[in-house]
Write a protein that holds these residues in place. Structure first.
Motif, short mmCIF file in Angstrom:
data_model
loop_
_atom_site.label_atom_id
_atom_site.label_comp_id
_atom_site.label_asym_id
_atom_site.label_seq_id
_atom_site.Cartn_x
_atom_site.Cartn_y
_atom_site.Cartn_z
N GLY A 15 0.83 -1.20 0.00
CA GLY A 15 0.00 0.00 0.00
C GLY A 15 0.86 1.24 0.00
N TYR A 16 0.18 2.35 0.24
CA TYR A 16 0.82 3.65 0.24
C TYR A 16 0.59 4.29 1.59
N GLY A 17 1.64 4.81 2.21
CA GLY A 17 1.47 5.41 3.52
C GLY A 17 0.80 4.42 4.45
N ARG A 20 -3.73 0.45 2.84
CA ARG A 20 -3.37 -0.82 2.22
C ARG A 20 -4.21 -1.03 0.97
N VAL A 21 -3.55 -1.46 -0.10
CA VAL A 21 -4.23 -1.69 -1.38
C VAL A 21 -4.31 -3.18 -1.70
N LEU A 22 -3.23 -3.92 -1.44
CA LEU A 22 -3.23 -5.37 -1.68
C LEU A 22 -3.34 -6.08 -0.34
N THR A 40 -10.75 -4.45 -12.84
CA THR A 40 -11.23 -3.12 -13.20
C THR A 40 -10.35 -2.04 -12.57
N ASN A 41 -10.67 -0.80 -12.91
CA ASN A 41 -10.01 0.37 -12.35
C ASN A 41 -9.89 0.30 -10.85
N GLY A 42 -8.67 0.52 -10.33
CA GLY A 42 -8.52 0.63 -8.89
C GLY A 42 -8.45 -0.70 -8.17
N ALA A 43 -8.43 -1.81 -8.90
CA ALA A 43 -8.37 -3.13 -8.26
C ALA A 43 -7.03 -3.38 -7.57
N GLY A 44 -6.00 -2.66 -8.03
CA GLY A 44 -4.68 -2.82 -7.43
C GLY A 44 -3.64 -3.40 -8.37
N LYS A 45 -3.94 -3.44 -9.65
CA LYS A 45 -3.04 -4.06 -10.62
C LYS A 45 -1.71 -3.31 -10.71
N THR A 46 -1.80 -2.01 -10.82
CA THR A 46 -0.58 -1.20 -10.91
C THR A 46 0.24 -1.33 -9.63
N THR A 47 -0.46 -1.34 -8.51
CA THR A 47 0.23 -1.47 -7.23
C THR A 47 0.95 -2.83 -7.15
N LEU A 48 0.35 -3.86 -7.70
CA LEU A 48 0.99 -5.17 -7.71
C LEU A 48 2.31 -5.12 -8.47
N LEU A 49 2.31 -4.48 -9.64
CA LEU A 49 3.55 -4.37 -10.40
C LEU A 49 4.58 -3.53 -9.64
N ARG A 50 4.11 -2.46 -9.02
CA ARG A 50 5.04 -1.61 -8.25
C ARG A 50 5.63 -2.40 -7.08
N ALA A 51 4.83 -3.28 -6.50
CA ALA A 51 5.32 -4.11 -5.39
C ALA A 51 6.41 -5.06 -5.90
N GLU A 196 -3.81 -5.74 -17.48
CA GLU A 196 -4.73 -5.19 -18.48
C GLU A 196 -6.16 -5.09 -17.96
N GLN A 197 -6.86 -4.07 -18.45
CA GLN A 197 -8.31 -4.02 -18.24
C GLN A 197 -9.03 -4.68 -19.41
N ASN A 198 -8.34 -4.73 -20.53
CA ASN A 198 -8.90 -5.28 -21.77
C ASN A 198 -8.83 -6.81 -21.73
P1 ATP Z 1 -5.82 1.49 -12.78
O1 ATP Z 1 -6.03 0.61 -13.95
O2 ATP Z 1 -6.81 2.60 -12.69
O3 ATP Z 1 -4.40 1.93 -12.60
P2 ATP Z 1 -5.30 -0.48 -10.82
O4 ATP Z 1 -6.02 -1.77 -10.75
O5 ATP Z 1 -3.96 -0.49 -11.46
O6 ATP Z 1 -6.20 0.58 -11.53
P3 ATP Z 1 -4.01 0.79 -8.65
O7 ATP Z 1 -3.49 1.88 -9.53
O8 ATP Z 1 -3.06 -0.20 -8.15
O9 ATP Z 1 -5.21 0.05 -9.37
O10 ATP Z 1 -4.77 1.50 -7.45
C1 ATP Z 1 -5.33 0.79 -6.39
C2 ATP Z 1 -5.68 1.74 -5.27
O11 ATP Z 1 -4.48 2.36 -4.78
C3 ATP Z 1 -6.60 2.86 -5.68
O12 ATP Z 1 -7.55 3.02 -4.67
C4 ATP Z 1 -5.70 4.07 -5.75
O13 ATP Z 1 -6.40 5.23 -5.40
C5 ATP Z 1 -4.62 3.75 -4.74
N1 ATP Z 1 -3.35 4.37 -5.12
C6 ATP Z 1 -2.69 4.17 -6.29
N2 ATP Z 1 -1.54 4.87 -6.33
C7 ATP Z 1 -1.46 5.52 -5.17
C8 ATP Z 1 -0.49 6.43 -4.57
N3 ATP Z 1 0.63 6.75 -5.22
N4 ATP Z 1 -0.78 6.92 -3.34
C9 ATP Z 1 -1.90 6.57 -2.68
N5 ATP Z 1 -2.84 5.73 -3.16
C10 ATP Z 1 -2.64 5.22 -4.38
#
Ligand code: ATP
Length: 240
Positions: A15-17, A20-22, A40-51, A196-198
């Protein structure tokens, strides 16, 4: 993990700060696999890659070929052979195509190998060779995505993490791009995680897929199984 496991993710929380996201994610990726992460949007996919690439705080276990991935040290993760193509591509617009590719080799010391690899990348993306001296920012969206993937290939990664490469691209362009990713995967045995969302198109190219919903994996399976189960496709992926 069994002998075929290349990347092993267990009880991953991130998560961030304070947020928690995952919330405890587990999955394995075999060497040479194209693994899709859908949701879908906001599911945490990007956060998973960042992790995976050490950009956010994590708890739990991340192992690549049996070695624990360094935490919060993206450079060290890159040196282990993990290349990240972030959402929005991260190319350097004022630099030429070729300068962007060279930047991808920054973790390497062998100069001759770098020249060979620029040619190797042009082999996959012939249009980039034509545009080698052009500013990356002047290319089409699809071409810029090619630069981003080509730059990642310049580090000779064992694992490449692609964040939403289809974003903003026409379906035909996305298909062409995925086709090239598949060719790289087959020729070089590079393991791929494709966020991907697609879902529909992605499942044509992936071997396995995991569906993420609000920070948890709600479904895992082979791409073929997920695609052929209409109920699943409707309820998790919005495919009619
Ligand atoms: P998208 O396709 O829109 O990127 P996603 O599935 O990749 O969606 P994430 O980007 O991982 O989802 O975001 C998941 C959650 O983490 C969201 O609620 C988002 O607001 C939060 N989040 C993402 N980046 C940050 C950040 N840098 N600081 C705080 N919260 C964040």
């Amino acid at each position: 993990p069994d002998a075929g496991t290349f990347l092993a993710v267990a009880d991953l929380r991130a998560g961030y700060g304070a947020g928690r996201v995952l919330h405890g994610i587990g999955f394995d990726v075999a060497e040479g696999e194209i693994c899709a992460i859908l949701g879908t949007n906001g599911a945490g996919k990007t956060t998973l890659l960042r992790a995976l690439c050490g950009m956010v705080r994590t708890e739990g276990s991340l192992r690549l070929a049996g070695t624990a991935l360094p935490r919060r040290r993206p450079e060290a993760v890159a040196r282990l052979g993990v290349a990240h193509v972030p959402e929005g591509r991260g190319t350097f617009a004022p630099l030429t195509v070729e300068e962007n590719l060279r930047l991808g080799a920054y973790v390497r010391r062998d100069r001759a190998g770098v020249l060979d690899d620029i040619e190797r990348v042009y082999g996959y993306f012939p249009v980039l060779k034509e545009r080698r001296a052009q500013a990356a920012g002047s290319l089409s969206g699809g071409e810029q995505q090619m630069v981003a993937i080509g730059r990642a290939l310049m580090s000779r990664p064992r694992l490449i993490l692609l964040d939403e490469p289809s974003l903003g691209l026409a379906p035909l362009v996305t298909r062409e791009l995925f086709q090239i990713v598949r060719t790289v995967n087959e020729k070089e045995r590079t393991t791929v995680i494709l966020v991907e969302q697609n879902a529909h198109l992605t499942l044509e190219f992936a071997h396995r897929a995991h569906v993420l919903e609000t920070g948890r994996i709600v479904l895992s399976g082979t791409a073929g199984d997920i695609r052929s189960d209409e109920q699943i496709a409707r309820s998790y992926l919005g495919i009619e």
